[in-house]
Design a protein around this motif. Structure first.
Motif, PDB file in Angstrom:
ATOM      1  N   SER B 522       0.866  -1.174   0.000  1.00  0.00           N
ATOM      2  CA  SER B 522       0.000   0.000   0.000  1.00  0.00           C
ATOM      3  C   SER B 522       0.906   1.229   0.000  1.00  0.00           C
ATOM      4  O   SER B 522       1.575   1.517   0.997  1.00  0.00           O
ATOM      5  CB  SER B 522      -0.897  -0.028   1.249  1.00  0.00           C
ATOM      6  N   ASN B 523       0.947   1.883  -1.126  1.00  0.00           N
ATOM      7  CA  ASN B 523       1.855   3.016  -1.329  1.00  0.00           C
ATOM      8  C   ASN B 523       3.266   2.659  -0.863  1.00  0.00           C
ATOM      9  O   ASN B 523       3.879   3.342  -0.052  1.00  0.00           O
ATOM     10  CB  ASN B 523       1.353   4.264  -0.604  1.00  0.00           C
ATOM     11  N   ASN B 524       3.753   1.582  -1.369  1.00  0.00           N
ATOM     12  CA  ASN B 524       5.019   1.011  -0.910  1.00  0.00           C
ATOM     13  C   ASN B 524       5.681   0.290  -2.072  1.00  0.00           C
ATOM     14  O   ASN B 524       5.068   0.030  -3.094  1.00  0.00           O
ATOM     15  CB  ASN B 524       4.735   0.035   0.244  1.00  0.00           C
ATOM     16  N   TRP B 525       6.945  -0.051  -1.903  1.00  0.00           N
ATOM     17  CA  TRP B 525       7.661  -0.852  -2.886  1.00  0.00           C
ATOM     18  C   TRP B 525       8.274  -2.063  -2.215  1.00  0.00           C
ATOM     19  O   TRP B 525       8.448  -2.076  -0.991  1.00  0.00           O
ATOM     20  CB  TRP B 525       8.744  -0.021  -3.590  1.00  0.00           C
ATOM     21  N   ALA B 526       8.583  -3.046  -3.012  1.00  0.00           N
ATOM     22  CA  ALA B 526       9.282  -4.227  -2.495  1.00  0.00           C
ATOM     23  C   ALA B 526      10.224  -4.728  -3.576  1.00  0.00           C
ATOM     24  O   ALA B 526       9.937  -4.600  -4.777  1.00  0.00           O
ATOM     25  CB  ALA B 526       8.285  -5.322  -2.131  1.00  0.00           C
ATOM     26  N   TYR B 527      11.325  -5.270  -3.124  1.00  0.00           N
ATOM     27  CA  TYR B 527      12.312  -5.787  -4.064  1.00  0.00           C
ATOM     28  C   TYR B 527      12.806  -7.125  -3.537  1.00  0.00           C
ATOM     29  O   TYR B 527      13.119  -7.257  -2.348  1.00  0.00           O
ATOM     30  CB  TYR B 527      13.475  -4.802  -4.198  1.00  0.00           C
ATOM     31  N   VAL B 528      12.829  -8.116  -4.389  1.00  0.00           N
ATOM     32  CA  VAL B 528      13.201  -9.475  -3.969  1.00  0.00           C
ATOM     33  C   VAL B 528      14.267 -10.018  -4.914  1.00  0.00           C
ATOM     34  O   VAL B 528      14.137  -9.891  -6.133  1.00  0.00           O
ATOM     35  CB  VAL B 528      11.974 -10.424  -4.019  1.00  0.00           C
ATOM     36  N   VAL B 529      15.298 -10.584  -4.320  1.00  0.00           N
ATOM     37  CA  VAL B 529      16.263 -11.349  -5.098  1.00  0.00           C
ATOM     38  C   VAL B 529      16.011 -12.808  -4.757  1.00  0.00           C
ATOM     39  O   VAL B 529      16.031 -13.181  -3.576  1.00  0.00           O
ATOM     40  CB  VAL B 529      17.714 -10.961  -4.754  1.00  0.00           C
ATOM     41  N   ALA B 530      15.726 -13.611  -5.778  1.00  0.00           N
ATOM     42  CA  ALA B 530      15.384 -15.015  -5.531  1.00  0.00           C
ATOM     43  C   ALA B 530      16.415 -15.911  -6.199  1.00  0.00           C
ATOM     44  O   ALA B 530      16.789 -15.693  -7.356  1.00  0.00           O
ATOM     45  CB  ALA B 530      13.995 -15.317  -6.076  1.00  0.00           C
ATOM     46  N   SER B 531      16.868 -16.900  -5.456  1.00  0.00           N
ATOM     47  CA  SER B 531      17.817 -17.863  -6.018  1.00  0.00           C
ATOM     48  C   SER B 531      17.298 -19.254  -5.729  1.00  0.00           C
ATOM     49  O   SER B 531      16.785 -19.519  -4.633  1.00  0.00           O
ATOM     50  CB  SER B 531      19.197 -17.715  -5.370  1.00  0.00           C
ATOM     51  N   ILE B 532      17.422 -20.125  -6.731  1.00  0.00           N
ATOM     52  CA  ILE B 532      17.144 -21.530  -6.438  1.00  0.00           C
ATOM     53  C   ILE B 532      18.478 -22.258  -6.474  1.00  0.00           C
ATOM     54  O   ILE B 532      19.305 -22.047  -7.370  1.00  0.00           O
ATOM     55  CB  ILE B 532      16.120 -22.146  -7.411  1.00  0.00           C
ATOM     56  N   VAL B 533      18.660 -23.070  -5.436  1.00  0.00           N
ATOM     57  CA  VAL B 533      19.958 -23.727  -5.244  1.00  0.00           C
ATOM     58  C   VAL B 533      19.755 -25.232  -5.348  1.00  0.00           C
ATOM     59  O   VAL B 533      18.900 -25.800  -4.655  1.00  0.00           O
ATOM     60  CB  VAL B 533      20.533 -23.400  -3.849  1.00  0.00           C
ATOM     61  N   ASN B 534      20.507 -25.835  -6.256  1.00  0.00           N
ATOM     62  CA  ASN B 534      20.476 -27.293  -6.352  1.00  0.00           C
ATOM     63  C   ASN B 534      21.270 -27.836  -5.171  1.00  0.00           C
ATOM     64  O   ASN B 534      22.477 -27.607  -5.062  1.00  0.00           O
ATOM     65  CB  ASN B 534      21.100 -27.736  -7.686  1.00  0.00           C
ATOM     66  N   THR B 535      20.582 -28.534  -4.263  1.00  0.00           N
ATOM     67  CA  THR B 535      21.241 -28.962  -3.020  1.00  0.00           C
ATOM     68  C   THR B 535      22.325 -29.996  -3.285  1.00  0.00           C
ATOM     69  O   THR B 535      23.236 -30.154  -2.485  1.00  0.00           O
ATOM     70  CB  THR B 535      20.205 -29.529  -2.033  1.00  0.00           C
ATOM     71  N   ALA B 536      22.261 -30.683  -4.404  1.00  0.00           N
ATOM     72  CA  ALA B 536      23.259 -31.719  -4.678  1.00  0.00           C
ATOM     73  C   ALA B 536      24.487 -31.149  -5.379  1.00  0.00           C
ATOM     74  O   ALA B 536      25.616 -31.495  -5.044  1.00  0.00           O
ATOM     75  CB  ALA B 536      22.633 -32.819  -5.544  1.00  0.00           C
ATOM     76  N   THR B 537      24.279 -30.262  -6.324  1.00  0.00           N
ATOM     77  CA  THR B 537      25.420 -29.788  -7.138  1.00  0.00           C
ATOM     78  C   THR B 537      25.877 -28.388  -6.763  1.00  0.00           C
ATOM     79  O   THR B 537      26.960 -27.959  -7.157  1.00  0.00           O
ATOM     80  CB  THR B 537      25.032 -29.763  -8.628  1.00  0.00           C
ATOM     81  N   GLY B 538      25.034 -27.651  -6.036  1.00  0.00           N
ATOM     82  CA  GLY B 538      25.383 -26.290  -5.669  1.00  0.00           C
ATOM     83  C   GLY B 538      25.126 -25.280  -6.772  1.00  0.00           C
ATOM     84  O   GLY B 538      25.484 -24.109  -6.663  1.00  0.00           O
ATOM     85  N   GLU B 539      24.507 -25.690  -7.854  1.00  0.00           N
ATOM     86  CA  GLU B 539      24.189 -24.747  -8.938  1.00  0.00           C
ATOM     87  C   GLU B 539      23.133 -23.764  -8.447  1.00  0.00           C
ATOM     88  O   GLU B 539      22.162 -24.148  -7.788  1.00  0.00           O
ATOM     89  CB  GLU B 539      23.648 -25.486 -10.164  1.00  0.00           C
ATOM     90  N   VAL B 540      23.355 -22.501  -8.774  1.00  0.00           N
ATOM     91  CA  VAL B 540      22.464 -21.437  -8.304  1.00  0.00           C
ATOM     92  C   VAL B 540      21.947 -20.653  -9.509  1.00  0.00           C
ATOM     93  O   VAL B 540      22.717 -20.282 -10.390  1.00  0.00           O
ATOM     94  CB  VAL B 540      23.216 -20.462  -7.376  1.00  0.00           C
ATOM     95  N   TYR B 541      20.645 -20.423  -9.527  1.00  0.00           N
ATOM     96  CA  TYR B 541      20.039 -19.572 -10.557  1.00  0.00           C
ATOM     97  C   TYR B 541      19.366 -18.416  -9.839  1.00  0.00           C
ATOM     98  O   TYR B 541      18.572 -18.643  -8.923  1.00  0.00           O
ATOM     99  CB  TYR B 541      18.989 -20.344 -11.363  1.00  0.00           C
ATOM    100  N   THR B 542      19.725 -17.216 -10.234  1.00  0.00           N
ATOM    101  CA  THR B 542      19.234 -16.041  -9.512  1.00  0.00           C
ATOM    102  C   THR B 542      18.446 -15.116 -10.433  1.00  0.00           C
ATOM    103  O   THR B 542      18.891 -14.816 -11.547  1.00  0.00           O
ATOM    104  CB  THR B 542      20.413 -15.269  -8.902  1.00  0.00           C
TER     105      THR B 542
END
Lengths: 86, 677
Positions: B522-542
């Motif tokens: 409500s009359n506000n902003w939000a910013y999100v950085v999202a990463s998914i991490v492969n728990t087995a290989t450590g690959e990260v997509y952001t």
């Protein structure tokens, strides 16, 4: 006179000239055909493989970090590896 | 059978049992044999020397049947031209072989046919007629006229009365079949002759005797004469077929009668041809000679639009035209009447539909050279032009005749090349010709097909998409400054308050991954950085997402801007367990809920949109070009710009033009109303 005489003697009747052809495809047409094929083909390939053009940043958390306490939750890794924010 | 001429007593031989009339070679009387003996029908006129590849007693072949040309007659057409009629003796029948302007028509009498009255016929009318085999065909009337027998020679299969005039109707079915109804002097029962138009090659003529001493072969021999008005030399290139000539020196119109000239009168306008008479040019049908030139004009709404016509001649082919209008050229060939089907403002020829472009009265303005009809300045006809570039089909009608022709567009360079580049810069085209091809004509089809295909593919992929939710959670974005807990022995790696780690969830391979956010703002902003991490290989997509939503009331009107949702899509990832990490910020002091959802196999409308846009740009560019090109073409049409054929491109561009015009009108209206205030 029979039908035979007629078919033998009249391949294309006189005074019945052929309609002019629109001619061979121009270079412009060939370019547009190629362009259309690339666009439609490219879209189809992307839709079928579900790949993205550009897309997400890809990284890898080193094994040493993952095996350390906290693993991929390691604050130090994300803290040093990420500089985002508004 | 041999007998004596009733007039001069000379021997007259009837070589064929079923011939009726033989011309006495000594006194030139037409001798008729009857069951009572022989009698003379009167003296026939001397033959006019005409160039012809046909000869008396020549053998010929039509298909598998052979014939001999045993007689001939010269016939003066009501409009002045002379044609030759040859009588072909087949083994069991007679054929009538008409020869006119390099064309040949072999017809056979069809007995017992029910024929329409001549008064009920008009050019262009369709008539059902029986053929030799008893079948019925639809013929179109091309001409109704009269003709008079002149010179005659050889043996004839009917009672020919010298100097007799008969009425006729010529018809054609456009497929090469030809018919003539001979109405005689209209007091007798009409006779039907049906057959086909042939080429000289079809007839395989060989041998024979000259029709008259000194007659020439069809070599296109020209004749040099003196103008009877000014004595300037005039070269007749087709002396036996030309009926009119115009002296280029004194500008007098001359009558041509069997190669002799007589003054008709002075022409009011002098014609000046850029391509001189006698020039030879090579076109699609071979080498042709320019024998005549005229300027005509189309009279439209009180304005005269002039155009030039060069008459071309080739002995084996006959006449053709080269027409120049506004610097645009067309090569013109005759079309048999009946070959073109006219349906209102369209016509169809060879399976191609042509649209009516223009209807206008046509008038001869000036002439130069020689012509095969009795041309005169001011001569009027009525023209209808139908177009399907590069073709234009023209119909010219006079009271008792209808002529169709095919006009094929020629580039100026091709016309110059046809004349061996003797003439440079023959003309500079102005505007768009009725039959000028659109240079981008081949572009519309692939672009339209690609556009439609893309839309269809989009619909198919959209309907096939079945997204699955891999993870869903609502978290809070803390208000104020994020807090990072102290590092302790039990918590050596504390997670800040604005960071969230999910429980592991499964992702499958081969499907894209969508991470979507919905923040309650409500009359506000939000910013999100999202990463998914492969728990087995450590690959990260952001990826990241930005949301802002503002609303309020100004001057009693509520407003809002921005969006509370954001999403991004990652391409397929390796199958396995993943953790979602969120690092969030917002501008308010209180916690803001954030719903996050991870889905796989989502339809990517954005990519389809980009593809349509990429294709749409050339679609629009070429569409605008085609639209303006066709508009320029059809502005000159009597049908107006709206007569232009509609294509997908032109429809799209017309729609854009209409929308933009509407916007402009609305803006103008607003501007006017505000200035009124």
């Amino acid at each position: 006179m029979t039908d035979e005489t007629k078919s033998e003697s009249a391949a294309r009747p006189p005074d019945r000239p052929e309609m002019p052809k629109t001619g061979k495809r121009s270079i412009l047409t060939m370019i547009i055909i190629g362009f259309s094929v690339i666009v439609v083909g490219g879209y189809t390939a992307l839709a079928v493989t579900q790949r993205e053009l550009g897309g997400a940043d890809k990284d890898e958390i080193p094994g040493s970090v993952r095996s350390s306490p906290g693993g991929y939750r390691s604050y130090s890794y994300w803290h040093s590896g990420y500089h985002g924010g508004k | 059978m041999k007998t004596a001429c009733p007039n001069c007593g000379a021997d007259v031989e009837f070589r064929y049992d079923d011939s009726f009339v033989r011309i006495c070679t000594y006194c030139r009387n037409a001798v008729q044999r009857t069951d009572r003996g022989v009698e003379t029908l009167g003296k026939v006129a001397d033959l006019v020397p005409l160039d012809s590849p046909l000869r008396l007693f020549a053998d010929g072949q039509l298909g598998s049947q052979s014939f001999i040309l045993v007689g001939m007659a010269q016939v003066r057409h009501g409009a002045g031209g002379i044609t030759q009629e040859w009588y072909a003796k087949f083994s069991d029948s007679w054929g009538w072989l008409a020869e006119a302007q390099g064309r040949y028509y072999m017809t056979f009498e069809v007995e017992g046919a029910k024929l329409p009255d001549i008064d009920t016929l008009s050019p262009g009318e369709k008539v059902e007629l029986p053929t030799m085999l008893g079948a019925t065909r639809t013929f179109t009337v091309s001409e109704i006229g009269t003709a008079t027998y002149m010179g005659v020679n050889g043996e004839l299969p009917f009672k020919l009365v010298p100097d007799s005039t008969y009425h006729f109707a010529d018809l054609s079915d456009g497929e090469g079949n030809f018919a003539t109804i001979d109405y005689g002097d209209t007091s007798e029962e009409p006779t039907l002759y049906v057959g086909q138009q042939c080429t000289l090659a079809d007839l395989q003529i060989r041998g024979g005797e000259p029709v008259m001493p000194g007659s020439r072969d069809a070599t296109g021999t020209s004749k040099r004469l003196a103008c009877p008005n000014c004595n300037a030399p005039i070269e007749l290139r087709v002396p036996d077929q030309s009926l009119r000539a115009a002296c280029g020196h004194c500008n007098h119109l001359l009558d041509v009668n069997a190669g002799a000239l007589a003054v008709i009168g002075k022409l009011s306008h002098k014609a000046t041809a850029r391509i001189p008479l006698g020039t030879k040019g090579t076109f699609a049908e071979g080498e042709m000679t320019v024998v005549g030139y005229m300027v005509r004009d189309a009279q439209i709404e009180g304005t005269d639009y002039p155009f030039e016509e060069y008459l071309l001649y080739k002995p084996e082919l006959g006449y053709r035209w080269l027409v120049q209008s506004d610097g645009h050229w067309s090569y013109v060939q005759p079309i048999a009447v009946g070959a073109v089907e006219q349906l209102g403002d369209e016509c169809r020829y060879e399976g191609v539909k042509l649209k009516l472009f223009q209807t206008a009265p046509l008038r001869v303005y000036s002439v130069l050279g020689e012509f095969y009809w009795k041309v005169q300045a001011g001569e009027q006809s009525f023209g209808n032009d139908f177009v399907a570039p590069p073709a234009m089909i023209s119909k010219e009608s006079t009271g008792n005749e209808e002529n169709w022709s095919l006009c094929t567009y020629m580039k100026v360079a091709d016309v110059e090349k046809a004349f061996g580049d003797k003439f440079q810069s023959l003309s500079t085209p102005v505007g768009v010709a009725p039959n000028q091809p659109d240079p981008t004509r081949g572009v519309a089809t692939p672009l339209t097909l690609a556009f439609v295909l893309l839309l269809v593919l989009g619909i198919v992929f959209s309907s096939l998409a079945s997204p699955t939710t891999a993870y869903e959670k609502t978290v809070a974005i803390p208000g104020g400054v994020p807090v990072t807990p102290e590092v302790t022995a039990t918590n050596p790696d504390p997670v800040p308050s604005n960071v969230f780690f999910s429980e592991p969830f499964q992702l499958v391979s081969g499907k894209n991954v969508e991470i979507g956010f919905h923040a309650s703002l409500s009359n506000n902003w939000a910013y999100v950085v999202a990463s998914i991490v492969n728990t087995a290989t450590g690959e990260v997509y952001t990826i990241d997402g930005s949301m802002e939503y503002y609303s309020g009331i100004d001057d009693g009107e509520s407003w809002s801007e921005g969006s509370e949702v954001a999403r991004d899509v990652i391409g397929p990832v390796a199958e396995g367990a993943y953790v979602l990490r969120l690092e969030m910020q917002q501008g308010g002091g209180m916690d803001a809920p954030l719903a996050v959802r991870v889905r796989q196999g989502v339809f990517r409308g954005g990519i389809l949109g980009w593809a349509l846009l990429v294709l749409g740009i050339p679609f629009l560019i070429f569409g605008i070009y085609t639209y303006t090109f066709e508009r320029r073409r059809w502005t000159n049409s009597s049908e107006g710009p709206s007569g232009a054929p509609k294509t997908a491109l032109t429809i799209v561009v017309a729609a854009v033009v209409v929308v933009l015009s509407g916007i402009v009108l609305i803006l103008k209206a607003f501007a006017e109303s505000s200035s009124d205030d």
